[in-house]
Design a protein around this motif. Structure first.
Motif, PDB file in Angstrom:
ATOM      1  N   THR A 169      -4.359   9.174   7.470  1.00 22.35           N
ATOM      2  CA  THR A 169      -5.508   9.675   6.700  1.00 22.35           C
ATOM      3  C   THR A 169      -5.738  11.158   6.934  1.00 22.35           C
ATOM      4  N   PRO A 219       0.840  -1.204   0.000  1.00 18.48           N
ATOM      5  CA  PRO A 219       0.000   0.000   0.000  1.00 18.48           C
ATOM      6  C   PRO A 219       0.869   1.246   0.000  1.00 18.48           C
ATOM      7  N   ASN A 258      -6.436  12.265   3.269  1.00  9.68           N
ATOM      8  CA  ASN A 258      -6.073  11.246   2.287  1.00  9.68           C
ATOM      9  C   ASN A 258      -6.989  10.041   2.475  1.00  9.68           C
ATOM     10  N   PRO A 259      -8.097   9.964   1.756  1.00  8.24           N
ATOM     11  CA  PRO A 259      -9.051   8.884   1.991  1.00  8.24           C
ATOM     12  C   PRO A 259      -8.560   7.510   1.550  1.00  8.24           C
ATOM     13  N   PHE A 260      -7.542   7.469   0.655  1.00  8.58           N
ATOM     14  CA  PHE A 260      -7.030   6.197   0.170  1.00  8.58           C
ATOM     15  C   PHE A 260      -5.573   6.033   0.585  1.00  8.58           C
ATOM     16  N   GLY A 261      -4.962   4.925   0.173  1.00  4.80           N
ATOM     17  CA  GLY A 261      -3.554   4.692   0.459  1.00  4.80           C
ATOM     18  C   GLY A 261      -3.287   3.560   1.422  1.00  4.80           C
ATOM     19  N   GLN A 262      -4.344   3.060   2.091  1.00  2.00           N
ATOM     20  CA  GLN A 262      -4.178   1.944   3.019  1.00  2.00           C
ATOM     21  C   GLN A 262      -4.300   0.613   2.267  1.00  2.00           C
ATOM     22  N   ASP A 284      -6.397  -1.684   2.662  1.00  2.00           N
ATOM     23  CA  ASP A 284      -7.779  -2.038   2.358  1.00  2.00           C
ATOM     24  C   ASP A 284      -8.531  -0.917   1.649  1.00  2.00           C
ATOM     25  N   SER A 285      -7.795   0.078   1.113  1.00  2.00           N
ATOM     26  CA  SER A 285      -8.444   1.195   0.434  1.00  2.00           C
ATOM     27  C   SER A 285      -9.078   0.757  -0.883  1.00  2.00           C
ATOM     28  N   TRP A 286     -10.116   1.459  -1.259  1.00  2.00           N
ATOM     29  CA  TRP A 286     -10.763   1.207  -2.541  1.00  2.00           C
ATOM     30  C   TRP A 286      -9.780   1.495  -3.675  1.00  2.00           C
ATOM     31  N   ASN A 299      -5.036   7.151  -5.780  1.00  2.00           N
ATOM     32  CA  ASN A 299      -4.778   7.845  -4.527  1.00  2.00           C
ATOM     33  C   ASN A 299      -5.128   9.309  -4.711  1.00  2.00           C
ATOM     34  N   GLN A 316      -7.006   0.248  -4.335  1.00  6.07           N
ATOM     35  CA  GLN A 316      -5.591   0.117  -4.002  1.00  6.07           C
ATOM     36  C   GLN A 316      -4.958  -0.930  -4.919  1.00  6.07           C
TER      37      GLN A 316
END
Length: 463
Positions: A371, A51, A408-412, A414-416, A422, A418
């Motif tokens: 985040t 990620p 930053n809503p993404f980047g993990q 389990d992010s959508w 990003n 991913q």
């Protein structure tokens, strides 16, 4: 995992067609020279199957984690699996800029004196592993300010691991076009905060040449080593690229360097149970001539004497990374520059033969769950008073601060989407307590330092 990025100045009268041809040729060469390895040049996150938060604080560039630092030092070559993917990434940055008081004239063609929206950056990256020990990060960027596509930071690396008395070590070579772009700490001028900043608002009137003064105008070869994950040593030299080439790739040209321009860097990192501390320094020396134009109006290198710039810097950084939802980083850089203006002074461009500049930049960031983030920074630039060089008050002294909020809503893991998508949303405010040595009438037309205070909103998308 977002590609590292540093903002660059835009100039008018650039050639897009030649740059596009150059970019196509670069891609063709990479794919033809290394046909058996073409499947090993994906964008970084897809290449490592990690990620974005594995390499970047906040799940977004350019702040690097210890893993991200090692990935860069090893030449962008770490790879998981044998899957084949296109080695490209794209970046888009849409912005809104508002100064406290409208500027006296539009900051660029096609924009108003205030409340400007802009596609500030649209970039394409070739990024990742080429062979087992060779990797690349190459960027081309378009900006609505100027309406042109130009080459941006480029870093081609060869790296290998070795041992020193049983201690793990890395050595490598970097072919690049921006002094300090090789660095892995967010104290270096090429990677320091603010990581995204407005190009349609007033900025500091003068800073040392190492702070972007030669970005994309030079080519350099640097050798580096890291021993036991602690001691980092780097040394290299830069040469000017020709004005004709720089026109073809739509880059600035501020004067030809005389001979090789040396750059050296040293840093030491203490790895702690909950993070790390780094302390280091920089040395850089450049001798640069003036520029002139030919009969066709093209900028060319001028012969004759050169201006000498010698930069000394110290830096430090701290990362609190204890495996929890809370991350803290602190970065600081101080640069001192001594100038001997053997070209500018006789030409009547400065009041003094000898000048100096100093720049201090410090910042601290807090992130929750990689985040939500907040960063507070301060800057202080000062130097010799030179009425001819700086005009008005003749002082470069400029002080102020920056506060930025990020989501930053993404980047993990389990992010959508991913690792294919990003985004960072940023709200930034810059304020000035002094500008060009003054609080009031900073431009001779009644403008105050606070009138340059800037509200900056951006959406930074990478995929």
């Amino acid at each position: 995992m977002i590609i590292e990025y540093v903002r660059t100045a835009e100039t008018p009268h650039r050639r897009v067609g030649a740059l596009l041809a150059c970019a196509v040729c670069m891609l063709a060469v990479l794919l033809l020279v290394f046909p058996n390895r073409a499947d090993a040049i994906p964008a970084f996150a897809r290449q490592t199957h990690q990620p974005c938060a594995a390499c970047h604080i906040g799940g977004f560039g350019p702040q690097l984690t210890p893993f991200g630092r090692q990935f860069k030092l090893l030449g962008y070559t770490l790879k998981v699996g044998n899957d084949t993917k296109v080695p490209l990434s794209l970046m888009l940055v849409e912005t809104y800029t508002q100064t406290q008081k409208a500027q006296t004239s539009p900051p660029a063609n096609g924009f108003g004196t205030n409340d400007n929206t802009e596609l500030e950056q649209a970039s394409v990256f070739v990024a990742g592993r080429i062979t087992e020990n060779l990797g690349v990060l190459a960027q081309a960027t378009y900006s609505q300010n100027g309406g042109l596509l130009g080459w941006d930071n480029s870093d081609l690396r060869y790296a290998r691991s070795y041992n020193v008395d049983g201690h793990p070590a890395i050595w490598g070579l970097s072919l690049n076009n921006n002094p300090s772009v090789t660095d892995v700490f967010n104290t270096a001028p090429a990677w320091q905060f603010p990581y995204m900043a407005p190009d349609l608002a007033p900025g500091p009137p003068a800073t040392p040449i190492l702070m972007g003064g030669l970005a994309q105008q030079v080519v350099g070869l640097n050798a580096y080593t890291q021993i036991n994950g602690a001691l980092y040593l780097e040394a290299g030299a830069y040469r000017s690229l020709s004005p004709a080439f720089l026109r073809d790739v739509n880059a600035d040209f501020n004067g030809r360097l005389s001979g090789a321009t040396p750059y050296a860097r040293v840093a030491y990192t203490w790895n702690l149970p909950t993070g790390n501390v780094e302390v280091g320094g920089f040395i850089f020396h450049a001798a640069r001539g003036l520029v002139t134009t030919n009969a066709q109006g093209n900028v060319v290198a001028a012969g004759g004497p050169t201006d000498k710039f010698t930069d000394y810097g110290i830096d430090t950084s701290y990362q609190l990374l204890n495996g929890s939802n809370h991350i803290l980083t602190v970065n600081g850089l101080y640069l001192s520059e001594q100038q001997q203006l053997d070209a500018t002074y006789p030409a009547g461009g400065s009041s003094n033969l000898h000048d100096n500049l100093h720049a201090l930049n410090v910042n601290a960031s807090y992130w929750y769950e990689n985040t939500w983030g907040v960063t507070l920074g301060a800057f202080a630039d000062d130097g010799s008073k030179d009425l001819t060089l700086y005009g008005n008050n003749g002082s470069p002294n400029t002080n102020g601060g920056v506060v930025e909020l990020n989501w930053n809503p993404f980047g993990q893991a389990d992010s959508w989407a991913q690792p294919f998508l990003n985004v960072r949303f940023g709200l930034q405010y810059t304020w000035y307590t002094r500008y060009s040595g003054l609080v009031y009438n900073v431009d001779g037309m009644g403008r105050t330092a606070a009138d340059n205070n800037t509200l900056f909103l951006y959406t930074w998308l990478a995929f």
